[in-house]
Design a protein around this motif. Structure first.
Motif, PDB file in Angstrom:
ATOM      1  N   VAL A 170     144.217  22.134 -18.701  1.00  0.00           N
ATOM      2  CA  VAL A 170     143.161  22.880 -19.386  1.00  0.00           C
ATOM      3  C   VAL A 170     143.776  24.176 -19.902  1.00  0.00           C
ATOM      4  O   VAL A 170     144.259  25.000 -19.125  1.00  0.00           O
ATOM      5  CB  VAL A 170     141.978  23.192 -18.449  1.00  0.00           C
ATOM      6  N   ALA A 171     143.754  24.357 -21.223  1.00  0.00           N
ATOM      7  CA  ALA A 171     144.341  25.542 -21.849  1.00  0.00           C
ATOM      8  C   ALA A 171     143.238  26.464 -22.359  1.00  0.00           C
ATOM      9  O   ALA A 171     142.178  25.996 -22.796  1.00  0.00           O
ATOM     10  CB  ALA A 171     145.245  25.128 -23.007  1.00  0.00           C
ATOM     11  N   VAL A 172     143.496  27.761 -22.328  1.00  0.00           N
ATOM     12  CA  VAL A 172     142.489  28.730 -22.783  1.00  0.00           C
ATOM     13  C   VAL A 172     142.941  29.501 -24.022  1.00  0.00           C
ATOM     14  O   VAL A 172     142.171  30.249 -24.603  1.00  0.00           O
ATOM     15  CB  VAL A 172     142.126  29.723 -21.660  1.00  0.00           C
ATOM     16  N   THR A 173     144.210  29.328 -24.416  1.00  0.00           N
ATOM     17  CA  THR A 173     144.712  29.992 -25.619  1.00  0.00           C
ATOM     18  C   THR A 173     145.526  28.995 -26.448  1.00  0.00           C
ATOM     19  O   THR A 173     145.917  27.931 -25.972  1.00  0.00           O
ATOM     20  CB  THR A 173     145.625  31.185 -25.289  1.00  0.00           C
ATOM     21  N   ARG A 174     145.807  29.377 -27.673  1.00  0.00           N
ATOM     22  CA  ARG A 174     146.609  28.536 -28.572  1.00  0.00           C
ATOM     23  C   ARG A 174     147.991  28.276 -27.988  1.00  0.00           C
ATOM     24  O   ARG A 174     148.437  27.129 -27.921  1.00  0.00           O
ATOM     25  CB  ARG A 174     146.717  29.223 -29.930  1.00  0.00           C
ATOM     26  N   ASP A 175     148.663  29.331 -27.570  1.00  0.00           N
ATOM     27  CA  ASP A 175     150.030  29.185 -27.062  1.00  0.00           C
ATOM     28  C   ASP A 175     150.066  28.314 -25.810  1.00  0.00           C
ATOM     29  O   ASP A 175     150.966  27.485 -25.640  1.00  0.00           O
ATOM     30  CB  ASP A 175     150.635  30.562 -26.763  1.00  0.00           C
ATOM     31  N   GLU A 176     149.080  28.503 -24.923  1.00  0.00           N
ATOM     32  CA  GLU A 176     149.036  27.709 -23.704  1.00  0.00           C
ATOM     33  C   GLU A 176     148.783  26.235 -24.022  1.00  0.00           C
ATOM     34  O   GLU A 176     149.377  25.343 -23.408  1.00  0.00           O
ATOM     35  CB  GLU A 176     147.948  28.238 -22.771  1.00  0.00           C
ATOM     36  N   ALA A 177     147.912  25.982 -25.000  1.00  0.00           N
ATOM     37  CA  ALA A 177     147.610  24.607 -25.386  1.00  0.00           C
ATOM     38  C   ALA A 177     148.853  23.900 -25.906  1.00  0.00           C
ATOM     39  O   ALA A 177     149.139  22.751 -25.526  1.00  0.00           O
ATOM     40  CB  ALA A 177     146.517  24.596 -26.451  1.00  0.00           C
ATOM     41  N   VAL A 178     149.585  24.570 -26.779  1.00  0.00           N
ATOM     42  CA  VAL A 178     150.792  23.970 -27.348  1.00  0.00           C
ATOM     43  C   VAL A 178     151.829  23.721 -26.252  1.00  0.00           C
ATOM     44  O   VAL A 178     152.458  22.659 -26.204  1.00  0.00           O
ATOM     45  CB  VAL A 178     151.372  24.867 -28.458  1.00  0.00           C
ATOM     46  N   ALA A 179     151.981  24.692 -25.357  1.00  0.00           N
ATOM     47  CA  ALA A 179     152.958  24.548 -24.281  1.00  0.00           C
ATOM     48  C   ALA A 179     152.607  23.365 -23.376  1.00  0.00           C
ATOM     49  O   ALA A 179     153.479  22.567 -23.007  1.00  0.00           O
ATOM     50  CB  ALA A 179     153.026  25.842 -23.468  1.00  0.00           C
ATOM     51  N   LEU A 180     151.334  23.232 -23.027  1.00  0.00           N
ATOM     52  CA  LEU A 180     150.907  22.118 -22.174  1.00  0.00           C
ATOM     53  C   LEU A 180     151.109  20.777 -22.876  1.00  0.00           C
ATOM     54  O   LEU A 180     151.519  19.795 -22.254  1.00  0.00           O
ATOM     55  CB  LEU A 180     149.441  22.293 -21.782  1.00  0.00           C
TER      56      LEU A 180
END
Length: 264
Positions: A170-180
């Motif tokens: 579960v990502a809460v930001t753009r950068d976190e989403a891409v990294a996951l």
């Protein structure tokens, strides 16, 4: 109020239905355009005995069911007609799924759904049950959730797991989403539009899609902004606040087309 003015507020949601039905923004919007062209060409044939929204969807269904409407190019060579027909049939959403989309995603009553797909009202519940049974047999997916509101994220995660799918993160930001997504490639992405730190779920999805293809469902409180038909927009869209059945139907339909080898 003119007929056009009565229908205008419902067009974004008809686009949503058309896209979910066809698995493609381009194809779904093409059916909507054909629907409007049919209404303009013969306004006297528009169903006036029902609510304008119901009449609009009924006209769309007539276009969808018409063997005379070919969403391919007008100059298709004769020798390719059989292949075109096979391709069209293979990406047709079954009647059971139409019933599910109309009730769970578009919010029509079983009686209204029966009117739209031209069956007896008693048949709608059976068709929906058939669609839900098909969902149970569907291939399980690994799902990335992009949502910055904890309660909503937990609700979505619960729905996804209840359907038998695995949540990769579960990502809460753009950068976190891409990294996951890069760390553990999902088979489906559910993305909110507005994320924490003012980043965008749309931008996050664009970054992910630049690396690999994956079906995406967007979640937003303002669907009209993403259903204009004027630019590349989402194929699958859930409106906040949502019902569990809506999320279930959207996930199932996105995976239904992802499993197909027919090009959009």
């Amino acid at each position: 109020m003119s007929l056009g003015q009565q229908l205008a507020p419902h067009l974004p949601f008809l686009r949503r239905y058309g896209r979910a039905l066809t698995g493609s923004q381009a194809q779904g919007d093409r059916y909507v355009r054909a629907t409007l062209e049919a209404i303009v060409a013969a306004p006297d044939q528009f169903p006036r005995e029902v609510d304008p929204r119901l009449g609009l969807y009924r006209t769309f269904q007539a276009i969808w069911n018409s063997a005379n409407f070919d969403e391919t190019a007008d100059e298709t060579p004769a020798e390719d007609q059989e292949a075109v027909a096979r391709a069209r049939l293979s990406r047709m959403t079954p009647l059971s799924r139409q019933a599910l989309l109309l009730t769970a995603m578009e919010g029509f009553t079983p009686e209204d759904a029966a009117y739209l797909i031209e069956v007896e009202p008693a048949e709608v519940d059976a068709l929906v049950a058939e669609a839900l049974a098909e969902i149970e047999k569907q291939t399980r997916a690994r799902v990335l959730i992009i949502e910055d509101e904890p309660i909503i994220a937990m609700d979505i995660e619960s729905i996804v797991r209840d359907l038998g799918h695995e949540v990769t993160g579960v990502a809460v930001t753009r950068d976190e989403a891409v990294a996951l997504a890069m760390e553990d490639r999902p088979g489906l992405v559910l993305a909110d539009i507005q994320l924490a730190d003012d980043s965008s779920g749309i931008d996050a999805v664009k970054d992910i899609l630049a690396e690999f293809n994956v079906p995406v469902i967007f979640i937003t409180a303002f669907p009209e902004r993403l259903l204009t038909g004027e630019r590349p927009e989402p194929t699958f869209l859930i409106t906040k606040p949502f019902q569990r059945s809506t999320v279930k139907a959207a996930i199932s339909q996105a995976l239904f087309f992802d499993e197909s080898t027919v090009p959009a």
